[in-house]
Write an enzyme that holds these catalytic residues in place. Structure first.
Site, PDB file in Angstrom:
ATOM      1  CG  ASN A   5      -1.830   1.346   1.563  1.00 52.11           C
ATOM      2  OD1 ASN A   5      -1.700   1.698   0.470  1.00 52.11           O
ATOM      3  ND2 ASN A   5      -2.254   1.304   2.665  1.00 52.11           N
ATOM      4  CD1 TRP A   6       3.536   0.567  -2.928  1.00 49.84           C
ATOM      5  CD2 TRP A   6       3.613   2.214  -5.115  1.00 49.84           C
ATOM      6  NE1 TRP A   6       3.794   0.331  -4.025  1.00 49.84           N
ATOM      7  CE2 TRP A   6       3.948   0.589  -5.578  1.00 49.84           C
ATOM      8  CE3 TRP A   6       3.863   3.289  -5.599  1.00 49.84           C
ATOM      9  CZ2 TRP A   6       4.814   0.367  -6.324  1.00 49.84           C
ATOM     10  CZ3 TRP A   6       3.347   2.408  -7.498  1.00 49.84           C
ATOM     11  CH2 TRP A   6       4.822   1.321  -7.400  1.00 49.84           C
ATOM     12  CE  LYS A   7      -0.030   3.272   4.495  1.00 53.84           C
ATOM     13  NZ  LYS A   7       0.344   3.907   6.093  1.00 53.84           N
ATOM     14  CG  HIS A  90      -5.740   1.987   5.299  1.00 55.72           C
ATOM     15  ND1 HIS A  90      -4.789   3.513   6.098  1.00 55.72           N
ATOM     16  CD2 HIS A  90      -5.074   1.459   6.034  1.00 55.72           C
ATOM     17  CE1 HIS A  90      -4.205   2.605   6.529  1.00 55.72           C
ATOM     18  NE2 HIS A  90      -4.210   1.498   6.052  1.00 55.72           N
ATOM     19  CD  GLU A  92      -2.620   6.060   6.432  1.00 60.88           C
ATOM     20  OE1 GLU A  92      -2.875   5.864   5.348  1.00 60.88           O
ATOM     21  OE2 GLU A  92      -2.286   5.266   7.262  1.00 60.88           O
ATOM     22  CD  GLU A 160      -3.410  -2.518   7.935  1.00 61.78           C
ATOM     23  OE1 GLU A 160      -2.836  -2.623   6.869  1.00 61.78           O
ATOM     24  OE2 GLU A 160      -3.900  -1.104   7.528  1.00 61.78           O
ATOM     25  N   GLY A 166       2.910   2.195  10.856  1.00 63.27           N
ATOM     26  CA  GLY A 166       3.746   3.223  10.385  1.00 63.27           C
ATOM     27  C   GLY A 166       4.554   3.143  11.676  1.00 63.27           C
ATOM     28  CB  SER A 199       5.101  -1.742  11.577  1.00 57.25           C
ATOM     29  OG  SER A 199       4.609   0.074  11.704  1.00 57.25           O
ATOM     30  N   GLY A 220       2.377  -1.007   4.494  1.00 55.61           N
ATOM     31  CA  GLY A 220       2.760  -0.189   4.163  1.00 55.61           C
ATOM     32  C   GLY A 220       4.357   0.549   3.739  1.00 55.61           C
ATOM     33  N   GLY A 221       4.773   0.814   4.938  1.00 55.01           N
ATOM     34  CA  GLY A 221       6.180   1.977   4.270  1.00 55.01           C
ATOM     35  C   GLY A 221       7.574   1.215   3.588  1.00 55.01           C
TER      36      GLY A 221
HETATM   37  C1  PEP Z   1      -0.760   0.214   6.091  1.00 53.80           C
HETATM   38  O1  PEP Z   1      -1.305   1.639   6.684  1.00 53.80           O
HETATM   39  O2  PEP Z   1      -1.565  -0.680   5.128  1.00 53.80           O
HETATM   40  C2  PEP Z   1       0.460  -0.465   6.705  1.00 53.80           C
HETATM   41  C3  PEP Z   1       0.532  -1.716   6.735  1.00 53.80           C
HETATM   42  O3  PEP Z   1       1.834   0.493   7.128  1.00 53.80           O
HETATM   43  P1  PEP Z   1       3.258   0.127   7.543  1.00 53.80           P
HETATM   44  O4  PEP Z   1       3.261  -1.186   7.146  1.00 53.80           O
HETATM   45  O5  PEP Z   1       3.684   1.183   7.217  1.00 53.80           O
HETATM   46  O6  PEP Z   1       2.838   0.215   9.180  1.00 53.80           O
END
Ligand code: PEP
Length: 239
Positions: A5-7, A90, A92, A160, A166, A199, A220-221
């Site tokens: 997920n590149w956001k 999500h 967010e 999640e 993050g 994360s 994500g990241g």
């Molecule tokens: C996400 O927001 O879907 C996610 C898993 O982010 P991160 O891996 O950066 O925690």
């Protein structure tokens, strides 16, 4: 299944280069690997991914048909642009736009109708976990999906924990196992695909994937770096 997920990251050139690197990444046929770039880059990336096994997804979409909805994309547009999945709910978006499972039901239905599959996100906040309500909160986030007669057998759930996104923090193996079992219980489907997200990194992947009942990860990241993303896929395949 490992989904990136590149956001709201990547300029156009970076997005195309990253997609190219992921398309050239080796993975086993049994591992489904996908990326969800920003909506503007979906169309050019679908061309980069042509002929590769990498799945393309939208980070969100709405359930409405075409019409007066400034700034939105609908499920039909995402499918038309080459997506085979869409992330919905999500945390967010739940936090910033007030999305709830109830408000997302039309989007879930529309995504399924196009033949895409939803990657439906659920997860508790830190306060909810600390007050011992994590399992109930997630169960409540899932139940409305069962109440409207949708065939959600193709849906993927991503657990999640909000406090793990993050932050570099990860749920413990036991907490992940307990939550994934609860998700399957509520769905009434022992074979449901349930990803873990929060994360996930090359460093944490092995531990996360050792938890029973984890079907892969929503990343994500770390998915913004092709080498890290590949290392997570490799950790999955070593498990
Ligand atoms: C996400 O927001 O879907 C996610 C898993 O982010 P991160 O891996 O950066 O925690």
């Amino acid at each position: 299944m490992i989904i990136g997920n590149w956001k709201m990251n990547t300029a156009r050139a970076d997005a195309l280069a990253l997609a190219e690197a992921v398309a050239n990444m080796r993975h086993q046929d049994s591992t489904r690997v996908g990326i969800c770039p920003p909506a503007l880059w979906i169309d050019p990336i679908s061309q980069v991914l042509e002929g590769s096994s990498i799945l393309l997804g939208a980070q969100d979409c709405i359930g409405d048909q075409f019409g007066a909805q400034t700034g939105c994309i609908n499920a039909a547009m995402a499918a038309d642009a080459g997506c085979s999945m869409a992330i919905l709910g999500h945390s967010e978006r739940r936090a910033r736009f007030g999305e709830t499972t109830e408000s997302l039901l039309p989007a879930v239905a529309a995504v399924l109708e196009t033949g895409m599959f939803p990657v439906f996100c659920v997860g508790e906040t830190q306060i909810e976990r600390e007050s011992g309500r994590a399992l109930d909160v997630v169960a409540e986030q899932i139940r409305p999906l069962l109440s409207v007669g949708l065939d959600i057998s193709g849906m993927v759930i991503a657990y999640e924990p909000v406090w793990a996104i993050g932050t570099g923090l990860s749920a413990t193996r036991l907490d992940i196992e307990e939550m994934h079992a609860t998700v399957r219980d509520v769905l009434g489907r022992a074979d449901a695909l349930v990803l873990y997200g929060g994360s996930v990194s090359p460093e944490s992947a092995e531990d996360v994937f050792s938890a029973e009942g984890v079907s892969g990860a929503l990343v994500g990241g770390a998915s913004l770096n092709a080498d890290k993303f590949a290392a997570i896929v490799a950790a999955w395949e070593r498990k």
